[in-house]
Design a protein around this motif. Structure first.
Motif, PDB file in Angstrom:
ATOM      1  N   LEU A  79      -9.297   5.629   7.159  1.00  0.00           N
ATOM      2  CA  LEU A  79      -8.785   6.938   6.744  1.00  0.00           C
ATOM      3  C   LEU A  79      -7.520   7.303   7.523  1.00  0.00           C
ATOM      4  N   SER A  80      -7.544   7.091   8.837  1.00  0.00           N
ATOM      5  CA  SER A  80      -6.373   7.429   9.653  1.00  0.00           C
ATOM      6  C   SER A  80      -5.207   6.482   9.365  1.00  0.00           C
ATOM      7  N   PHE A  81      -5.519   5.204   9.074  1.00  0.00           N
ATOM      8  CA  PHE A  81      -4.444   4.241   8.796  1.00  0.00           C
ATOM      9  C   PHE A  81      -3.702   4.582   7.505  1.00  0.00           C
ATOM     10  N   PHE A  82      -4.436   4.786   6.403  1.00  0.00           N
ATOM     11  CA  PHE A  82      -3.768   5.049   5.130  1.00  0.00           C
ATOM     12  C   PHE A  82      -3.084   6.413   5.122  1.00  0.00           C
ATOM     13  N   LYS A  83      -3.697   7.393   5.780  1.00  0.00           N
ATOM     14  CA  LYS A  83      -3.045   8.704   5.871  1.00  0.00           C
ATOM     15  C   LYS A  83      -1.763   8.579   6.692  1.00  0.00           C
ATOM     16  N   GLY A  84      -1.843   7.851   7.800  1.00  0.00           N
ATOM     17  CA  GLY A  84      -0.655   7.653   8.633  1.00  0.00           C
ATOM     18  C   GLY A  84       0.418   6.872   7.908  1.00  0.00           C
ATOM     19  N   LEU A  85       0.030   5.795   7.212  1.00  0.00           N
ATOM     20  CA  LEU A  85       0.992   4.973   6.488  1.00  0.00           C
ATOM     21  C   LEU A  85       1.679   5.769   5.389  1.00  0.00           C
ATOM     22  N   SER A  86       0.956   6.717   4.778  1.00  0.00           N
ATOM     23  CA  SER A  86       1.554   7.531   3.715  1.00  0.00           C
ATOM     24  C   SER A  86       2.633   8.462   4.257  1.00  0.00           C
TER      25      SER A  86
ATOM     26  N   ALA B 137       0.837  -1.211   0.000  1.00  0.00           N
ATOM     27  CA  ALA B 137       0.000   0.000   0.000  1.00  0.00           C
ATOM     28  C   ALA B 137       0.867   1.254   0.000  1.00  0.00           C
ATOM     29  N   LYS B 138       1.991   1.201   0.710  1.00  0.00           N
ATOM     30  CA  LYS B 138       2.887   2.350   0.797  1.00  0.00           C
ATOM     31  C   LYS B 138       3.460   2.711  -0.575  1.00  0.00           C
ATOM     32  N   GLU B 139       3.676   1.707  -1.435  1.00  0.00           N
ATOM     33  CA  GLU B 139       4.215   1.961  -2.778  1.00  0.00           C
ATOM     34  C   GLU B 139       3.238   2.758  -3.651  1.00  0.00           C
ATOM     35  N   VAL B 140       1.961   2.682  -3.310  1.00  0.00           N
ATOM     36  CA  VAL B 140       0.941   3.409  -4.074  1.00  0.00           C
ATOM     37  C   VAL B 140       0.839   4.854  -3.606  1.00  0.00           C
ATOM     38  N   MET B 141       0.977   5.059  -2.290  1.00  0.00           N
ATOM     39  CA  MET B 141       0.764   6.386  -1.685  1.00  0.00           C
ATOM     40  C   MET B 141       2.079   7.079  -1.372  1.00  0.00           C
ATOM     41  N   PRO B 142       2.116   8.394  -1.441  1.00  0.00           N
ATOM     42  CA  PRO B 142       1.115   9.286  -2.044  1.00  0.00           C
ATOM     43  C   PRO B 142       1.441   9.648  -3.490  1.00  0.00           C
ATOM     44  N   ILE B 143       2.423   8.913  -4.072  1.00  0.00           N
ATOM     45  CA  ILE B 143       2.888   9.291  -5.414  1.00  0.00           C
ATOM     46  C   ILE B 143       1.808   9.116  -6.474  1.00  0.00           C
ATOM     47  N   TYR B 144       1.173   7.951  -6.471  1.00  0.00           N
ATOM     48  CA  TYR B 144       0.199   7.652  -7.529  1.00  0.00           C
ATOM     49  C   TYR B 144      -1.244   7.923  -7.103  1.00  0.00           C
ATOM     50  N   VAL B 145      -1.554   7.576  -5.873  1.00  0.00           N
ATOM     51  CA  VAL B 145      -2.893   7.839  -5.334  1.00  0.00           C
ATOM     52  C   VAL B 145      -2.730   8.364  -3.917  1.00  0.00           C
TER      53      VAL B 145
ATOM     54  N   ILE C  35       1.457  -0.802 -10.090  1.00  0.00           N
ATOM     55  CA  ILE C  35       0.632  -0.067  -9.131  1.00  0.00           C
ATOM     56  C   ILE C  35      -0.825  -0.518  -9.221  1.00  0.00           C
ATOM     57  N   TYR C  36      -1.277  -0.819 -10.433  1.00  0.00           N
ATOM     58  CA  TYR C  36      -2.628  -1.385 -10.591  1.00  0.00           C
ATOM     59  C   TYR C  36      -2.745  -2.701  -9.816  1.00  0.00           C
ATOM     60  N   TRP C  37      -1.703  -3.524  -9.920  1.00  0.00           N
ATOM     61  CA  TRP C  37      -1.687  -4.788  -9.188  1.00  0.00           C
ATOM     62  C   TRP C  37      -1.693  -4.542  -7.682  1.00  0.00           C
ATOM     63  N   ASN C  38      -0.948  -3.538  -7.231  1.00  0.00           N
ATOM     64  CA  ASN C  38      -0.914  -3.211  -5.801  1.00  0.00           C
ATOM     65  C   ASN C  38      -2.303  -2.803  -5.303  1.00  0.00           C
ATOM     66  N   ILE C  39      -2.980  -1.967  -6.066  1.00  0.00           N
ATOM     67  CA  ILE C  39      -4.328  -1.526  -5.690  1.00  0.00           C
ATOM     68  C   ILE C  39      -5.281  -2.719  -5.644  1.00  0.00           C
ATOM     69  N   GLY C  40      -5.188  -3.588  -6.656  1.00  0.00           N
ATOM     70  CA  GLY C  40      -6.032  -4.777  -6.679  1.00  0.00           C
ATOM     71  C   GLY C  40      -5.764  -5.688  -5.494  1.00  0.00           C
ATOM     72  N   PHE C  41      -4.484  -5.795  -5.107  1.00  0.00           N
ATOM     73  CA  PHE C  41      -4.110  -6.616  -3.952  1.00  0.00           C
ATOM     74  C   PHE C  41      -4.785  -6.097  -2.680  1.00  0.00           C
ATOM     75  N   VAL C  42      -4.734  -4.780  -2.484  1.00  0.00           N
ATOM     76  CA  VAL C  42      -5.321  -4.183  -1.284  1.00  0.00           C
ATOM     77  C   VAL C  42      -6.836  -4.386  -1.243  1.00  0.00           C
ATOM     78  N   VAL C  43      -7.500  -4.204  -2.387  1.00  0.00           N
ATOM     79  CA  VAL C  43      -8.964  -4.335  -2.432  1.00  0.00           C
ATOM     80  C   VAL C  43      -9.401  -5.779  -2.236  1.00  0.00           C
ATOM     81  N   VAL C  44      -8.824  -6.690  -3.021  1.00  0.00           N
ATOM     82  CA  VAL C  44      -9.291  -8.081  -3.019  1.00  0.00           C
ATOM     83  C   VAL C  44      -8.724  -8.878  -1.847  1.00  0.00           C
ATOM     84  N   PHE C  45      -7.416  -8.794  -1.641  1.00  0.00           N
ATOM     85  CA  PHE C  45      -6.779  -9.630  -0.628  1.00  0.00           C
ATOM     86  C   PHE C  45      -6.882  -9.033   0.769  1.00  0.00           C
TER      87      PHE C  45
END
Length: 298
Positions: free
Chosen positions: A83-90, A25-33, A217-227
């Motif tokens: 919201l707090s987790f992803f913001k904090g992780l970013s 998830a960190k690889e996606v944020m905040p550069i791409y999403v 990054i598409y694969w990373n997003i899919g991983f977070v949603v599905v897995f």
């Protein structure tokens, strides 16, 4: 292969997914999403999946009086929590974030004491104090030289807010979990969670440049949603149906270990004496809190 072995495998897979999720998830944020936009993607995806799964589950009517409880549980379990987790992780690093998440059992104990008047013994009080000391150390002094950590202190604090929010969600939703089918409950939790996350995430989601995003990054997003959002939930449910809750809860200790190993392998984080010391304090605190629960259940 017996059902217990399958359950242990399922919970182990869920733990591995949670562990590697910090870096993925960190690889996606905040550069791409940006984080809030990412959460909106995650909640929309999970809501869709669980409502589709709900079509294959026997219909169960939600009592009117329980909608308010589900709304509250959704705010703390999906809205504020994610919201707090992803913001904090970013803002912080995968290792610090994974360690901070282990404080959830301590927060469950604190909120249980406040909301349902659950007694706290001396050993538990000591565990809470030690765990919170480690948490404060990690928040205040756990900053990293890693370039991906733009504001480690604030990021660590937000992940702690996430852990506290999740702990409160567990206390609030206890009766709901016992009353409704898991798929029925979670599809409503995510639907209400979608209402909470849309105001925060829609602008950041609109800013995403999908055409410029690498395939990985598409694969990373899919991983977070599905897995991370769906598969882990189903695996943990299966584990809880075949194993004791205390057995399943032990796996929370493995998440920081897996997160650390994976982050070090891919070079997304590094260790420091403060991180190691704070981790030992938090683990000791959680051990003292959960050990007494296990002993008293015998």
């Amino acid at each position: 292969m017996n059902s217990r072995t399958l359950a242990l495998i399922a919970v182990s897979i869920a733990t591995v997914i949670y562990g590697v999720n910090y870096t993925i998830a960190k690889e996606v944020m905040p550069i791409y999403v940006k984080p809030f936009g990412f959460i909106l993607i995650r909640v929309v995806g999970a809501t869709s999946i669980f409502w589709i799964l709900g079509l294959f589950v026997k219909a169960q009517k939600i009592e009117k009086s329980d909608y308010k409880k589900i709304l509250l549980a959704s705010f703390f379990g999906v809205g504020l929590n994610m919201l707090s987790f992803f913001k904090g992780l970013s803002l912080t690093t995968p290792i610090s974030a994974s360690v901070m998440m282990v404080t959830s059992p301590i927060m469950v104990l604190i909120f249980s004491s406040i909301l349902i008047r659950k007694a706290i013994g001396k050993q538990r009080i000591l565990g809470v104090v030690i765990g919170l000391v480690g948490t404060v150390l990690l928040i205040a002094y756990g900053s990293s030289s890693n370039t991906s950590a733009t504001n480690s202190n604030w990021g660590n604090f937000l992940v702690f807010v996430n852990a506290a929010s999740y702990g409160l969600y567990l206390v609030i939703s206890k009766n709901l979990i016992e009353k409704y089918h898991p798929i029925v409950l979670v599809k409503w939790l995510y639907l209400f969670g979608l209402i909470f996350t849309v105001p925060f995430g829609y602008r950041e989601l609109a800013e995403v440049h999908w055409q410029e995003m690498p395939t990985t990054i598409y694969w990373n997003i899919g991983f977070v949603v599905v897995f991370t959002s769906c598969l882990t939930y189903l695996f943990n449910l299966y584990g809880l149906s075949k194993l004791k809750p205390t057995t399943v809860s032990v796996f929370i200790y493995l998440q920081p270990v897996i997160a650390t190993i994976y982050a070090l392998i891919v070079g997304s984080d590094s260790l420091s004496l403060i991180k190691i010391g704070a981790t030992l304090l938090i683990f000791t605190g959680v051990y003292l809190v959960t050990k007494q629960v296990q002993d008293s259940a015998k």
